[in-house]
Design an enzyme around this catalytic site. Structure first.
Site, PDB file in Angstrom:
ATOM      1  N   GLU A  50       0.724  10.759  13.537  1.00 22.48           N
ATOM      2  CA  GLU A  50       0.581  11.057  12.206  1.00 22.48           C
ATOM      3  C   GLU A  50       1.132  11.979  11.128  1.00 22.48           C
ATOM      4  OE1 GLU A  50      -0.244  10.216   8.203  1.00 22.48           O
ATOM      5  OE2 GLU A  50      -0.997   8.990   9.771  1.00 22.48           O
ATOM      6  N   ALA A  51       1.876  10.762  10.355  1.00 22.66           N
ATOM      7  CA  ALA A  51       3.284  12.240   9.240  1.00 22.66           C
ATOM      8  C   ALA A  51       1.822  13.066   8.402  1.00 22.66           C
ATOM      9  CB  ALA A  51       3.593  11.090   8.902  1.00 22.66           C
ATOM     10  N   ASN A 108      -8.407   4.703  -1.127  1.00 28.77           N
ATOM     11  CA  ASN A 108      -8.184   2.955  -1.557  1.00 28.77           C
ATOM     12  C   ASN A 108      -8.519   2.571  -2.542  1.00 28.77           C
ATOM     13  OD1 ASN A 108      -9.371   2.232   0.339  1.00 28.77           O
ATOM     14  ND2 ASN A 108      -8.523   0.709   1.117  1.00 28.77           N
ATOM     15  N   ALA A 111     -12.431  -1.387  -1.384  1.00 32.19           N
ATOM     16  CA  ALA A 111     -13.637  -3.037  -1.715  1.00 32.19           C
ATOM     17  C   ALA A 111     -12.890  -3.214  -0.752  1.00 32.19           C
ATOM     18  CB  ALA A 111     -12.263  -3.612  -2.977  1.00 32.19           C
ATOM     19  N   HIS A 559      -0.551  -3.787  -2.151  1.00 27.62           N
ATOM     20  CA  HIS A 559      -1.084  -4.360  -1.319  1.00 27.62           C
ATOM     21  C   HIS A 559       0.507  -5.097  -0.210  1.00 27.62           C
ATOM     22  CE1 HIS A 559      -5.314  -6.264  -2.898  1.00 27.62           C
ATOM     23  NE2 HIS A 559      -5.297  -4.116  -2.645  1.00 27.62           N
ATOM     24  N   ALA A 592      -0.403  -4.504   8.539  1.00 27.20           N
ATOM     25  CA  ALA A 592       0.074  -5.517   7.349  1.00 27.20           C
ATOM     26  C   ALA A 592       1.551  -6.235   7.528  1.00 27.20           C
ATOM     27  CB  ALA A 592      -0.208  -5.367   6.604  1.00 27.20           C
ATOM     28  N   ILE A 603      -6.475  -6.376   0.875  1.00 26.13           N
ATOM     29  CA  ILE A 603      -6.241  -6.739   2.322  1.00 26.13           C
ATOM     30  C   ILE A 603      -6.608  -6.423   3.774  1.00 26.13           C
ATOM     31  CG2 ILE A 603      -3.612  -7.816   1.426  1.00 26.13           C
ATOM     32  CD1 ILE A 603      -2.442  -5.447   2.678  1.00 26.13           C
TER      33      ILE A 603
END
Length: 629
Positions: A50-51, A108, A111, A559, A592, A603
């Protein structure tokens, strides 16, 4: 497996290099799903890279209502920007992406929203097999555990009318809930769409919802903190597994290959730490989970992409595939803010430092108040305009004018996608538009750049709510490509917002429908509808006014997707139905970017579902049948 390995927390702490069964590139949502499930196999050594930093326990992430403070902050956000957008007065639009363990799930809007069965029927008609709605439906339950709302919130939002407990997930790692943060605007929102004839009582998780609804938040009702991929999927039990290594603050620059005959096999990855030092890790398989912006960037740095683009940057071609980085899709929206009536409260009150201090104190002491959730409301409707529901004949006329399917297309995939989208637009059971309500004003420069801090800051002294209108299935397509072969160079992101004229024409009519919403009695009683941002938006039923709103105030829904689509290679596809990159034996993508077409709504839920199914496919290909799947 022998002695346990010491945990890695940064590139600088790397012990002797070790060969892995799989390297997962990206510790965001899909990467953490893979890390959890693949490390269940005790004989497999898994490396997760992970960056960003591991910021579990960081109150800025854990406090749901502080999300706006994360956007644009380089400690949490890659802080990307788009190229100047021709149809938006040359504006550049921020492209926030989470740079932290947990990825964008850490920053985010929290939702959980679901697509429709028709979305996956379209995928199948694009040549994607094994990814039907029925196939994916169990995975939408698998990733989460649903917690019912309190009685007060349930009654306020009429949740019993459409949320059915038996449909929800009950054993997934991610807790979702309805925090007690909603108010009269949300109740009026639901009533307005019901009064306008849009309410079918369907549970959103079944994919056929129309009308207004409140999506659950990824908030743990026990702690009242944000639940996200890092807290849910990288639990202490998973972290303690001796066969799973995590390296943070380390970015992957490219994949390493050996080439035999006509196939290409990855041997590992080249990475760089905070000091820019390069190193390599080797593995039997590489799984890209870097997202729709950075997965294609890594492929291109590795020599997989358009030969023309790679040649511009002096990169040797390993696999010539012009589909890499193309087909970028995003949900965008335009918005108008309306002043609220006297006595109503919105988040704009947080302009006062004393209010912020009070809210922080309340949340810190009691885990209650506005910071304990994100009060976002949604609505889905078919094609509408200032008169209400648009007859199919008018929609078809717009399609015939602006989408001539008899014209030649740059690729078979374009034609196939547009045929599907045209059919969806005239289908009254499908949702052309989404509408949103958020309890604050939005401000943006119509002819200049607005950063993420400015757009949600209460620059006007009055208190506002903002209503948004967007397209669930835009026709506009963009791209993301490397800007340089140099290590650490940012990607070149061109979403192509409103590049298709039919998107413009439909969104103009969607903005006009806002007049119907605010004129409905439940909403009208709560507003001073003549005081608006922008001030010129006094009558949205005027087409040119609505058109100016669309051009001046279009914004991203954050998204980005579809840049390494799961389609046949001859149609512009980058991965096959088992998520293997075309032309390779052991490189997969599980984020995605593999969507062939963007699905309805936020998404996040679909990325969880796709990543969950990807893990089952990987295990199958490894010769493992998971009895829990």
């Amino acid at each position: 497996m022998g002695t346990a390995w010491s945990k890695l927390t940064s590139f600088e702490k790397d012990p002797k290099p070790c060969h892995y069964d799989a390297i997962i590139v990206g510790g965001g949502l899909s990467g953490l799903v893979a890390a959890r499930h693949l490390s269940e196999l005790e004989d497999k050594r898994i490396l997760l890279i992970e960056a960003g930093a591991d910021r579990r326990g960081d109150p800025k992430i854990d406090t749901p209502g502080l999300l706006f403070s994360l956007w644009g902050d380089p400690a949490y956000d890659w802080n990307f920007w788009s190229e100047p957008q021709e149809r938006l007065n040359g504006r550049q639009i921020p492209q926030p992406r989470g740079k932290v363990l947990g990825g964008s799930s850490a920053i985010n809007v929290a939702a959980i929203v679901y697509p429709t069965p028709r979305n996956f029927e379209a995928w199948e008609r694009l040549g994607v097999q094994g990814w039907s709605f029925d196939t994916l439906a169990p995975y939408y339950k698998k990733f989460h555990t649903f917690h019912p709302a309190s009685k007060a919130t349930n009654d306020l939002l009429s949740l019993d009318s459409y949320v059915k407990i038996d449909n929800q997930g009950a054993q997934g790692p991610l807790p979702i809930s309805f925090p007690d943060v909603y108010g009269p605007f949300h109740k009026a929102w639901i009533a307005a769409f019901r009064n306008l004839g849009f309410e079918n009582g369907q549970d959103p998780i079944l994919g056929r919802k129309q009308g207004a609804f409140i999506p659950p938040n990824t908030v743990d009702p026990g702690t009242h903190q944000r639940s996200y991929a890092a807290s849910a999927y990288y639990s202490p039990e998973v972290e303690a597994r001796p066969n799973l290594h995590l390296i943070t603050e380390t970015a992957v620059h490219k994949l390493l290959f050996s080439t035999k005959s006509q196939t290409v096999t990855a041997t590992g990855v080249q990475v760089y730490g905070k000091d820019g030092q390069l190193s390599e890790f080797t593995a039997d398989e590489v799984i890209l989970a870097a997202g729709a912006i950075q997965s294609p960037q890594i492929l291109e740095n590795s020599g997989i992409g358009s030969a023309a683009i790679l040649g511009q940057h002096g990169i040797d071609v390993v696999i010539d595939n012009p589909g890499v980085g193309e087909n970028l899709q995003d949900h965008s929206f335009a918005s108008v803010s309306f002043e609220v009536a006297d006595g109503q409260i919105t988040n704009d009150m947080a302009r006062d430092p004393a209010v912020i201090e009070s809210l922080l104190k309340q949340y810190g002491e009691t885990r209650t108040g506005p910071l304990s959730g994100i009060p976002y409301g949604l609505a889905y409707v078919p094609s509408v305009d200032t008169g209400g529901r648009m007859p199919s004949g008018i929609v078809q006329s717009l399609i015939d004018t602006h989408l001539n399917l008899h014209d030649p297309w740059p690729s078979p995939a374009h034609r196939a996608q547009y045929e599907e989208l045209a059919n969806m637009m005239v289908d009254q059971k499908e949702n052309t538009f989404w509408y949103g309500i958020t309890p604050s004003q939005m401000n943006m420069e119509p002819h200049g750049n607005t950063d993420m801090t400015q757009v949600y800051s209460p620059q006007r002294p009055e208190n506002f709510i903002t209503l948004m209108a967007g397209l669930n299935h835009p026709l506009s397509r963009g791209s993301v490509h490397i800007s340089s072969a140099a290590v650490g160079s940012p990607p070149r992101i061109d979403p192509g917002y409103l590049s298709h004229q039919l998107d413009v024409e439909m969104l103009v009519r969607g903005i006009q429908f806002l007049e119907r919403i605010v004129d409905d009695l439940p909403m009208r009683q709560l507003l001073k509808p003549d005081n608006r941002i922008p001030s010129y938006a006094s009558n949205l039923s005027e087409p040119e006014t609505a058109r100016q709103v669309v051009r001046d105030r279009l914004w991203t829904s954050y998204h980005p997707s579809c840049t390494c689509p799961m389609m046949p290679r001859e149609r512009g596809g980058v991965v096959n139905n088992r998520l293997l990159v075309h032309g390779t034996t052991n490189v997969r993508i599980i984020d995605a970017s593999v969507f062939p077409m963007i699905t309805q709504g936020n998404i996040q839920a679909t990325v969880y579902a796709v990543a969950e199914r990807a893990c089952d496919l990987i295990k199958e290909d490894w010769g493992v049948r998971d009895p829990a799947s």
